[in-house]
Motif scaffolding. Structure first.
Motif, PDB file in Angstrom:
ATOM      1  N   UNK A 116       0.776  -1.284   0.363  1.00 46.66           N
ATOM      2  CA  UNK A 116       0.256  -0.208  -0.425  1.00 46.66           C
ATOM      3  C   UNK A 116       0.833   1.862  -0.316  1.00 46.66           C
ATOM      4  N   UNK A 117       2.418   0.850  -0.199  1.00 48.95           N
ATOM      5  CA  UNK A 117       3.164   2.580  -0.537  1.00 48.95           C
ATOM      6  C   UNK A 117       2.641   3.490  -1.129  1.00 48.95           C
ATOM      7  N   UNK A 118       1.422   3.334  -2.513  1.00 47.42           N
ATOM      8  CA  UNK A 118       1.316   3.987  -3.487  1.00 47.42           C
ATOM      9  C   UNK A 118       0.184   4.869  -2.664  1.00 47.42           C
ATOM     10  N   UNK A 119      -0.193   4.592  -1.544  1.00 47.40           N
ATOM     11  CA  UNK A 119      -1.929   5.195  -1.513  1.00 47.40           C
ATOM     12  C   UNK A 119      -1.343   7.279  -1.202  1.00 47.40           C
ATOM     13  N   UNK A 120      -1.946   7.923  -1.462  1.00 45.70           N
ATOM     14  CA  UNK A 120      -1.845   9.269  -1.471  1.00 45.70           C
ATOM     15  C   UNK A 120      -3.031   9.910  -0.348  1.00 45.70           C
ATOM     16  N   UNK A 121      -2.693  10.642   0.011  1.00 44.64           N
ATOM     17  CA  UNK A 121      -3.566  11.879   0.762  1.00 44.64           C
ATOM     18  C   UNK A 121      -3.752  12.698   0.835  1.00 44.64           C
ATOM     19  N   UNK A 122      -4.579  13.649  -0.216  1.00 51.88           N
ATOM     20  CA  UNK A 122      -4.640  15.007  -0.611  1.00 51.88           C
ATOM     21  C   UNK A 122      -5.728  15.492   0.204  1.00 51.88           C
ATOM     22  N   UNK A 123      -5.452  16.225   1.217  1.00 54.96           N
ATOM     23  CA  UNK A 123      -6.403  17.248   1.828  1.00 54.96           C
ATOM     24  C   UNK A 123      -6.049  18.471   2.054  1.00 54.96           C
ATOM     25  N   UNK A 124      -7.463  19.434   1.839  1.00 50.02           N
ATOM     26  CA  UNK A 124      -7.977  20.461   1.472  1.00 50.02           C
ATOM     27  C   UNK A 124      -8.141  21.386   2.696  1.00 50.02           C
ATOM     28  N   UNK A 125      -7.658  22.235   3.412  1.00 50.90           N
ATOM     29  CA  UNK A 125      -8.638  23.253   4.493  1.00 50.90           C
ATOM     30  C   UNK A 125      -9.370  24.094   3.512  1.00 50.90           C
ATOM     31  N   UNK A 126     -10.715  24.015   3.734  1.00 49.91           N
ATOM     32  CA  UNK A 126     -11.395  24.770   3.559  1.00 49.91           C
ATOM     33  C   UNK A 126     -11.683  26.323   4.406  1.00 49.91           C
ATOM     34  N   UNK A 127     -11.966  25.755   5.565  1.00 45.80           N
ATOM     35  CA  UNK A 127     -11.648  27.314   6.262  1.00 45.80           C
ATOM     36  C   UNK A 127     -11.222  26.728   7.767  1.00 45.80           C
ATOM     37  N   UNK A 128     -11.071  27.315   7.814  1.00 51.96           N
ATOM     38  CA  UNK A 128      -9.879  28.223   9.627  1.00 51.96           C
ATOM     39  C   UNK A 128      -8.284  27.677   9.264  1.00 51.96           C
ATOM     40  N   UNK A 129      -7.834  26.982   9.925  1.00 51.34           N
ATOM     41  CA  UNK A 129      -6.385  26.121  10.202  1.00 51.34           C
ATOM     42  C   UNK A 129      -6.639  24.967  10.560  1.00 51.34           C
ATOM     43  N   UNK A 130      -4.600  24.914   9.863  1.00 44.61           N
ATOM     44  CA  UNK A 130      -4.825  23.622  10.192  1.00 44.61           C
ATOM     45  C   UNK A 130      -3.934  22.845  10.525  1.00 44.61           C
ATOM     46  N   UNK A 131      -3.205  21.614  11.134  1.00 48.26           N
ATOM     47  CA  UNK A 131      -1.598  21.710  11.233  1.00 48.26           C
ATOM     48  C   UNK A 131      -1.232  20.225  10.501  1.00 48.26           C
ATOM     49  N   UNK A 188       1.629  17.164   9.271  1.00 49.20           N
ATOM     50  CA  UNK A 188       2.925  16.583  10.157  1.00 49.20           C
ATOM     51  C   UNK A 188       3.139  14.874   9.015  1.00 49.20           C
ATOM     52  N   UNK A 189       4.654  14.993   8.475  1.00 47.26           N
ATOM     53  CA  UNK A 189       4.935  14.011   7.752  1.00 47.26           C
ATOM     54  C   UNK A 189       6.836  13.767   7.474  1.00 47.26           C
ATOM     55  N   UNK A 190       7.083  13.229   8.159  1.00 48.16           N
ATOM     56  CA  UNK A 190       8.701  12.800   7.584  1.00 48.16           C
ATOM     57  C   UNK A 190       9.674  13.437   8.484  1.00 48.16           C
ATOM     58  N   UNK A 191       9.018  14.317   9.665  1.00 46.86           N
ATOM     59  CA  UNK A 191       9.854  15.939  10.031  1.00 46.86           C
ATOM     60  C   UNK A 191       9.633  16.819  10.149  1.00 46.86           C
ATOM     61  N   UNK A 192       8.730  16.918   9.411  1.00 43.24           N
ATOM     62  CA  UNK A 192       8.190  17.993   9.132  1.00 43.24           C
ATOM     63  C   UNK A 192       6.801  18.649   9.563  1.00 43.24           C
ATOM     64  N   UNK A 193       6.607  19.619   9.691  1.00 45.84           N
ATOM     65  CA  UNK A 193       5.188  20.003   9.853  1.00 45.84           C
ATOM     66  C   UNK A 193       4.759  21.185   9.038  1.00 45.84           C
ATOM     67  N   UNK A 194       3.510  21.863   8.117  1.00 40.64           N
ATOM     68  CA  UNK A 194       2.986  23.031   8.110  1.00 40.64           C
ATOM     69  C   UNK A 194       2.065  23.159   8.759  1.00 40.64           C
ATOM     70  N   UNK A 195       1.315  24.312   8.807  1.00 42.39           N
ATOM     71  CA  UNK A 195      -0.004  24.852   8.695  1.00 42.39           C
ATOM     72  C   UNK A 195      -0.145  25.006   7.841  1.00 42.39           C
ATOM     73  N   UNK A 196      -2.130  25.084   7.751  1.00 37.87           N
ATOM     74  CA  UNK A 196      -2.597  25.115   6.660  1.00 37.87           C
ATOM     75  C   UNK A 196      -3.865  26.222   7.513  1.00 37.87           C
ATOM     76  N   UNK A 197      -3.958  27.398   6.131  1.00 38.77           N
ATOM     77  CA  UNK A 197      -5.480  27.746   6.753  1.00 38.77           C
ATOM     78  C   UNK A 197      -5.655  27.585   5.519  1.00 38.77           C
ATOM     79  N   UNK A 198      -7.313  28.795   4.605  1.00 37.45           N
ATOM     80  CA  UNK A 198      -8.181  28.768   4.450  1.00 37.45           C
ATOM     81  C   UNK A 198      -7.592  28.835   2.653  1.00 37.45           C
ATOM     82  N   UNK A 199      -8.061  27.673   2.073  1.00 37.44           N
ATOM     83  CA  UNK A 199      -7.661  27.464   0.793  1.00 37.44           C
ATOM     84  C   UNK A 199      -6.442  26.069   0.805  1.00 37.44           C
TER      85      UNK A 199
END
Length: 122
Positions: free
Chosen positions: A81-96, A98-109
């Protein structure tokens, strides 16, 4: 009528009709029964809303929906199952995310693309 092997299968799930105290167990059960590729855990002090639909064909699965007030934890999968992908779109608000030791904060859009080859969360 007998279904052909290439006809889509799938399921729908919603917390809309569940009592607040039933939601955490129902969300955990989706992963435990193999219905979702990620663990869902309600966030403290947040209103939980999950409405998802999954459709599958041989070699292809698409999961779409709205998830609010939950932590989505991706667990590394095996080589099959290594080829499974997850595309997350943050429609509103904020979210975090993280993967592989990297983290990003997501905002609207904002959007993030993760793989099941490594642990991660949104």
């Amino acid at each position: 009528m007998i279904a052909a092997h290439n006809e889509p299968t799938g399921f729908r799930f919603s917390t809309g009709d569940l009592a607040k105290h039933e939601r955490a167990g129902a969300l955990r059960g989706l992963y435990e029964r193999g219905m979702l590729p990620v663990k869902l855990e309600p966030l403290p002090e947040c209103r939980v809303r999950v409405d998802v639909m999954q459709r599958s064909l041989p070699g292809l699965g698409v999961l779409s929906g709205v998830l609010c007030g939950v932590r989505q934890e991706g667990v590394p999968s095996g080589p099959a199952r290594d080829d499974d992908l997850f595309l997350g779109v943050n429609l509103a608000g904020s979210s975090r995310a993280s993967q592989g030791g990297r983290e990003v904060v997501l905002h609207d859009g904002d959007a993030v693309l993760l793989t099941r080859g490594q642990a991660g969360f949104v």
